[in-house]
Design a protein around this motif. Structure first.
Motif, mmCIF file in Angstrom:
data_model
loop_
_atom_site.group_PDB
_atom_site.id
_atom_site.type_symbol
_atom_site.label_atom_id
_atom_site.label_comp_id
_atom_site.label_asym_id
_atom_site.label_seq_id
_atom_site.Cartn_x
_atom_site.Cartn_y
_atom_site.Cartn_z
ATOM 1 N N ASP A 443 -16.095 6.231 36.222
ATOM 2 C CA ASP A 443 -15.155 6.165 34.886
ATOM 3 C C ASP A 443 -15.235 4.998 33.773
ATOM 4 O OD1 ASP A 443 -13.057 7.257 33.680
ATOM 5 O OD2 ASP A 443 -11.450 5.858 34.839
ATOM 6 N N ILE A 444 -15.662 3.800 34.531
ATOM 7 C CA ILE A 444 -15.932 2.799 33.412
ATOM 8 C C ILE A 444 -17.181 3.029 32.551
ATOM 9 C CG2 ILE A 444 -16.423 0.258 32.923
ATOM 10 C CD1 ILE A 444 -14.607 -0.323 35.438
ATOM 11 N N ARG A 445 -18.307 3.573 33.047
ATOM 12 C CA ARG A 445 -19.502 3.635 32.569
ATOM 13 C C ARG A 445 -18.954 4.667 31.599
ATOM 14 N NH1 ARG A 445 -21.309 2.683 37.850
ATOM 15 N NH2 ARG A 445 -21.764 4.971 38.124
ATOM 16 N N GLN A 446 -18.383 5.882 32.110
ATOM 17 C CA GLN A 446 -18.496 7.070 31.075
ATOM 18 C C GLN A 446 -17.613 6.611 29.791
ATOM 19 O OE1 GLN A 446 -16.631 9.849 33.884
ATOM 20 N NE2 GLN A 446 -18.594 10.068 34.966
ATOM 21 N N HIS A 447 -16.489 5.751 30.007
ATOM 22 C CA HIS A 447 -15.777 5.421 28.940
ATOM 23 C C HIS A 447 -16.464 4.706 27.851
ATOM 24 C CE1 HIS A 447 -12.141 7.127 30.818
ATOM 25 N NE2 HIS A 447 -11.359 6.922 29.770
ATOM 26 N N ARG A 448 -17.333 3.665 28.558
ATOM 27 C CA ARG A 448 -18.278 2.972 27.733
ATOM 28 C C ARG A 448 -19.207 3.747 26.852
ATOM 29 N NH1 ARG A 448 -20.672 -0.523 31.465
ATOM 30 N NH2 ARG A 448 -18.960 -1.746 31.186
ATOM 31 N N ALA A 449 -19.731 4.565 27.362
ATOM 32 C CA ALA A 449 -20.863 5.725 26.711
ATOM 33 C C ALA A 449 -20.060 6.440 25.635
ATOM 34 C CB ALA A 449 -21.419 6.377 27.773
ATOM 35 N N ALA A 450 -18.801 6.968 26.040
ATOM 36 C CA ALA A 450 -18.145 7.679 25.187
ATOM 37 C C ALA A 450 -17.582 6.749 23.805
ATOM 38 C CB ALA A 450 -16.956 8.289 25.783
ATOM 39 N N PHE A 451 -17.144 5.622 24.005
ATOM 40 C CA PHE A 451 -16.939 4.641 23.058
ATOM 41 C C PHE A 451 -18.348 4.587 22.317
ATOM 42 C CE2 PHE A 451 -16.788 0.043 21.506
ATOM 43 C CZ PHE A 451 -15.945 0.401 20.459
ATOM 44 N N LYS A 452 -19.601 4.119 22.688
ATOM 45 C CA LYS A 452 -20.560 3.783 22.075
ATOM 46 C C LYS A 452 -20.992 5.308 21.083
ATOM 47 C CE LYS A 452 -22.511 0.282 24.885
ATOM 48 N NZ LYS A 452 -23.756 -0.152 25.755
ATOM 49 N N ALA A 453 -20.770 6.246 21.780
ATOM 50 C CA ALA A 453 -21.068 7.813 20.987
ATOM 51 C C ALA A 453 -20.244 8.032 19.912
ATOM 52 C CB ALA A 453 -21.159 8.574 22.054
ATOM 53 N N GLY A 454 -18.979 7.323 19.850
ATOM 54 C CA GLY A 454 -17.735 7.589 19.085
ATOM 55 C C GLY A 454 -16.967 8.837 19.401
ATOM 56 N N ARG A 455 -17.197 9.211 20.763
ATOM 57 C CA ARG A 455 -16.343 10.138 21.383
ATOM 58 C C ARG A 455 -14.717 9.896 21.317
ATOM 59 N NH1 ARG A 455 -21.232 11.143 24.100
ATOM 60 N NH2 ARG A 455 -20.180 10.244 25.775
ATOM 61 N N ILE A 456 -14.626 8.735 21.549
ATOM 62 C CA ILE A 456 -13.228 8.025 21.692
ATOM 63 C C ILE A 456 -13.143 6.904 20.881
ATOM 64 C CG2 ILE A 456 -12.777 8.726 24.052
ATOM 65 C CD1 ILE A 456 -13.468 5.755 24.736
ATOM 66 N N THR A 457 -11.825 6.721 20.289
ATOM 67 C CA THR A 457 -11.582 5.733 19.210
ATOM 68 C C THR A 457 -11.507 4.150 19.848
ATOM 69 O OG1 THR A 457 -9.191 5.831 19.542
ATOM 70 C CG2 THR A 457 -10.317 7.435 17.985
ATOM 71 N N PRO A 458 -11.810 3.262 18.913
ATOM 72 C CA PRO A 458 -11.635 1.687 19.484
ATOM 73 C C PRO A 458 -10.226 1.539 20.123
ATOM 74 C CG PRO A 458 -12.560 1.693 17.479
ATOM 75 C CD PRO A 458 -12.177 3.340 17.531
ATOM 76 N N ALA A 459 -9.221 2.303 19.658
ATOM 77 C CA ALA A 459 -7.788 2.040 20.279
ATOM 78 C C ALA A 459 -7.683 2.396 21.621
ATOM 79 C CB ALA A 459 -6.757 2.659 19.331
ATOM 80 N N GLU A 460 -8.395 3.711 21.763
ATOM 81 C CA GLU A 460 -8.311 4.366 23.184
ATOM 82 C C GLU A 460 -9.315 3.739 24.214
ATOM 83 O OE1 GLU A 460 -8.032 9.164 21.733
ATOM 84 O OE2 GLU A 460 -9.888 8.118 21.554
ATOM 85 N N TYR A 461 -10.425 3.088 23.496
ATOM 86 C CA TYR A 461 -11.045 2.353 24.579
ATOM 87 C C TYR A 461 -10.618 1.226 25.072
ATOM 88 C CZ TYR A 461 -15.249 0.043 26.440
ATOM 89 O OH TYR A 461 -16.123 -0.706 27.176
ATOM 90 N N ASP A 462 -9.855 0.385 24.027
ATOM 91 C CA ASP A 462 -9.022 -0.934 24.323
ATOM 92 C C ASP A 462 -7.813 -0.515 25.376
ATOM 93 O OD1 ASP A 462 -10.570 -2.045 22.679
ATOM 94 O OD2 ASP A 462 -9.057 -2.559 21.254
ATOM 95 N N ASP A 463 -7.361 0.607 25.197
ATOM 96 C CA ASP A 463 -6.160 1.120 26.110
ATOM 97 C C ASP A 463 -6.915 1.217 27.510
ATOM 98 O OD1 ASP A 463 -4.265 0.875 24.160
ATOM 99 O OD2 ASP A 463 -4.205 2.952 23.940
ATOM 100 N N PHE A 464 -7.939 1.716 27.736
ATOM 101 C CA PHE A 464 -8.752 1.953 28.894
ATOM 102 C C PHE A 464 -8.982 0.651 29.461
ATOM 103 C CE2 PHE A 464 -12.560 2.398 31.152
ATOM 104 C CZ PHE A 464 -12.119 3.212 32.411
#
Length: 760
Positions: A443-464
């Protein structure tokens, strides 16, 4: 004509195919047959890449599933007694159990010890020589790999770790392991005869211990070994690297080997000695392309330096990289994070082959258009790096020049600091903690990859990330740990994480290098003067501390480890780069303290691996390394507790330097050696606090409470209990949560038991 060969190629695959396949096999998602097919595909791809580049004699045997030393030990039946009682399904299954440990019939079989390969960041598995276990030749993967490579129709060169290096780097229960040398040579002879029977003319026998200051009896053993091997129907290329050969040259010239390889990158002065002593009718292999760093070579200078050697050896001159290319990434071709100028300065394994071929072709007078292209690029890079404005930061250099002696020392001695820290932290005896990281879940790796790829916003990543820290703090509170960590969910790697946050340091996208087994890292590229534009870790450390009344450690990587685990610029002394990194960390430490973090861990797992291979050079290195650590840590108040952590270190010979680091607490890896590493702390009156690792985080096996208690009681025989901490061997990022929580619970329960017993 000059012959072009290679000592070894990265075995992880261009996209870490080997790592991914092995881990799928461990999880039961891939059969052994499917895993074997992945290995065959990687080997074939590696050989074809080398053929396309112009390598004329292919290395075979440089591929290993986990580690070449482990593979050789298994081939020679060097199996620890604790692993012999269980019949594994296959040699490959046995190999992984030796590397990772196992649990059978209600008993744990500890993994083999792992330590650093000379002064690299690669780890090897330490062979264990037991008197009741004779050497014998079992199933050798080398022979099957030769059959695969023969189909390519190219001359082959078998690759094998030498018998003296194998013995010297092992662990034995005898006062003198050399008494088993002839027994081992019998097995080498069987294997090499089998290699020769397959039509292989040459074997590259690696003896990197030649760069060490060997005892006389070990130096003398080389003549015996290679006189014996000279009787076999195969030609031996005796291969040394990582430094200058320390045996005297008249002796080297007398050894009956068909060829000799020298590392001219680490020790260019060896060429002059070779010109004087090495027979011109024997092969001389010169390592002229850097196998340890990633900067493009100055090809024109290399060609000019080799002209005399070519005249002297003519048909007997071979050219190669300085060492195996396993220490550098596979290729620059897919890199997209680096700008065009910086990328043009770099050369990974595939590009180094082309550089090597270019040098050979110019020496032989047969350079083609491709060679001209490589030479022109090399000359352009040499010029642009010297002139680039991004290399030098005068503000950083001025700050280093203005340092005073006070900047390298804490204000008060440890004895007085310890009193203040005990009052401030209110910790029990046998305090428990972990080293820093917690499981990096899918889950952590997937969210990190999604953040780097721009699929989630910085705010969403910070909340995660905040939610992950909440969870880690809650788990630690429930387990009863005394000093907590935030778990590092935002960090991909303890060194790589800092690369984009520091000026003068770059991060690659696919620059993966094998560290051990399936563990791969992407070393940062330090190309210019280093500084810290803004805080790097304060936000999440402060957030974690706000979630608990217990102390939460701020986590940093130390200057020497960032240096040693990076690809470092070649135009400035490494010690100067370390001071720049230390100043950047000093600013971070001060900001952490201001944010309310009272325990700060500055990890230096790579301190010892940076030691020069020859002891007469140690003191200068250690003095600068220790001063860099103290520079990073010395700005804090006496009540702030500074921790450090070290991995896989033999401490006996550098314990005085470790003490000079003046960390309040040092945590070290000791479980695989059953606390033997603490012998150093018994012989030397180490003044500060120590946390000897009580279970092996590289093994999925949950530790037994009896085992942990035994280790801690052994530690208490050497270190006063009031100065002992209880912790795992290392960070827990590679483990899963169920085994992590189960292991920590056992560890905490044992610590509580010892406290209760100590109160009676």
């Amino acid at each position: 004509m000059t012959q072009i060969h290679n000592l070894g190629y990265p075995r992880i695959g261009g996209d870490r195919e080997l790592k991914k396949a092995i881990e799928q096999y461990w999880k039961g998602h891939l059969s052994e047959a499917q895993l074997q097919e992945v290995g065959r595909a990687i080997r074939l791809e590696n050989w074809k890449t080398q053929i396309d580049a112009g390598i004329e004699r292919l290395p075979v045997g440089d591929f290993a599933w986990y580690d070449p030393m482990l593979q050789l030990a298994q081939s020679f039946n060097v199996i620890p007694k604790r692993h012999r009682s269980h019949q594994q399904a296959s040699p490959l299954a046995q190999l992984f159990e030796l590397a990772r440990g196992a649990s059978h019939c209600c008993a744990n079989q500890a993994a083999m010890e792992m330590t650093k390969w000379f002064d690299t960041n690669y780890h090897y598995l330490v062979p264990e020589f037991e008197a009741d276990q004779p050497f014998s030749l079992g199933d050798s993967p080398l022979l099957a790999q030769i059959d695969e490579a023969k189909a390519l129709g190219k001359p082959l060169k078998a690759v094998l770790t030498g018998p003296l290096t194998f013995l010297y780097l092992g662990r034995n229960d005898s006062d003198n392991i050399l008494h088993r040398l002839d027994e081992l040579l019998d097995v080498y002879a069987q294997l090499l005869n089998a290699v020769a029977d397959k039509g292989v003319e040459w074997v590259q026998i690696d003896e990197p211990i030649l760069a060490l200051e060997l005892p006389l009896e070990w130096q003398q053993a080389f003549s015996h070994v290679y006189t014996r091997l000279a009787t076999l129907p195969i030609k031996v290329l005796l291969t040394s690297y990582f430094g200058a050969i320390t045996v005297d040259w008249p002796t080297i010239a007398s050894w009956p080997v068909a060829g000799l390889h020298l590392d001219l990158v680490r020790a260019p002065e060896q060429l002059e000695q070779a010109l004087r002593y090495w027979p011109s009718d024997k092969v001389l292999s010169l390592g002229v392309i850097d196998g340890r760093n990633i900067w493009r070579s100055d090809l024109k200078a290399t060609i000019n330096a080799l002209e005399t050697a070519q005249q002297n050896w003519q048909q007997q001159l071979w050219l190669a990289p300085s060492c195996s290319l396993v220490h550098v990434p596979v290729s620059t071709e897919r890199e997209q994070l680096l700008d065009e100028e910086l990328l043009s300065w770099l050369s990974f394994a595939k590009q180094k082959l082309s550089e090597l071929v270019c040098v050979a072709h110019y020496l032989d007078g047969k350079a083609d258009e491709r060679d001209s292209h490589w030479l022109a690029q090399s000359q352009q890079v040499v010029a642009t790096r010297q002139q680039s404005l991004r290399i030098t930061d005068h503000g950083v250099r001025d700050r280093v020049m203005q340092l005073t002696e006070d900047d390298f020392h804490r204000a008060t001695a440890y004895v007085e600091r310890a009193k203040l820290q005990r009052e401030a932290l209110n910790l029990p005896r046998w305090p428990t903690t972990t080293i820093g990281s917690f499981p990096q879940t899918a889950d952590i790796r997937q969210h990190r990859a999604a953040f780097k790829a721009g699929r989630i916003t910085p705010a969403e990543y910070d909340d995660f990330i905040a939610a992950q820290i909440d969870d880690v703090i809650a788990r630690q509170e429930a387990l009863g740990l005394d000093v907590l960590v935030h778990g590092e969910p935002e960090r991909n790697d303890m060194v790589e994480y800092f690369a984009p946050l520091l000026q003068g340091v770059a991060q690659t996208q696919f620059g993966w290098v094998q560290s051990y087994g399936t563990r791969c890292v992407k070393p940062p590229v330090i190309f210019g003067d280093v500084s810290r534009p803004k805080p790097m870790t304060v936000r999440w450390s402060a957030y974690a501390q706000s979630k608990s009344a217990k102390p939460v450690k701020g986590m940093l990587t130390g200057p020497q480890t960032i240096l040693n685990w990076s690809f470092v610029r070649s135009d400035l002394p490494r010690a100067d780069v370390a001071d720049q990194i230390a100043l950047a960390l000093r600013d971070e430490v001060s900001d952490l303290e201001r944010a309310g973090i009272n325990v700060i861990q500055i990890d230096e797992p790579a301190l010892r691996e940076g030691l020069p291979l020859q002891r007469h050079q140690w003191s200068a290195y250690l003095e600068r390394a220790v001063r860099a650590f103290r520079l990073s840590a010395s700005a804090v108040k006496d009540s702030t507790q500074i921790h450090t952590h070290m991995c896989y270190s033999e401490f006996n010979d550098i314990i005085a330097s470790i003490a000079k680091m003046d960390a309040d607490v040092i945590t070290i890896e000791t479980s695989r050696s059953a606390m033997k590493l603490l012998d150093a702390f018994e012989a030397f009156d180490y003044p500060n606090e120590i946390g000897p690792g009580v279970y092996d985080i590289h093994s999925p096996v949950v530790p037994d409470a009896t085992w942990i208690e035994k280790l801690l009681r052994l530690a208490a025989e050497k270190i006063p209990a009031e100065r002992l901490w209880v912790n795992p061997d290392c960070g827990l990022k590679t483990r899963d949560w169920p085994e992590t929580e189960a292991s920590i619970k056992v560890m905490v329960d044992v610590a509580r038991k010892l406290r209760q017993q100590g109160n009676h």
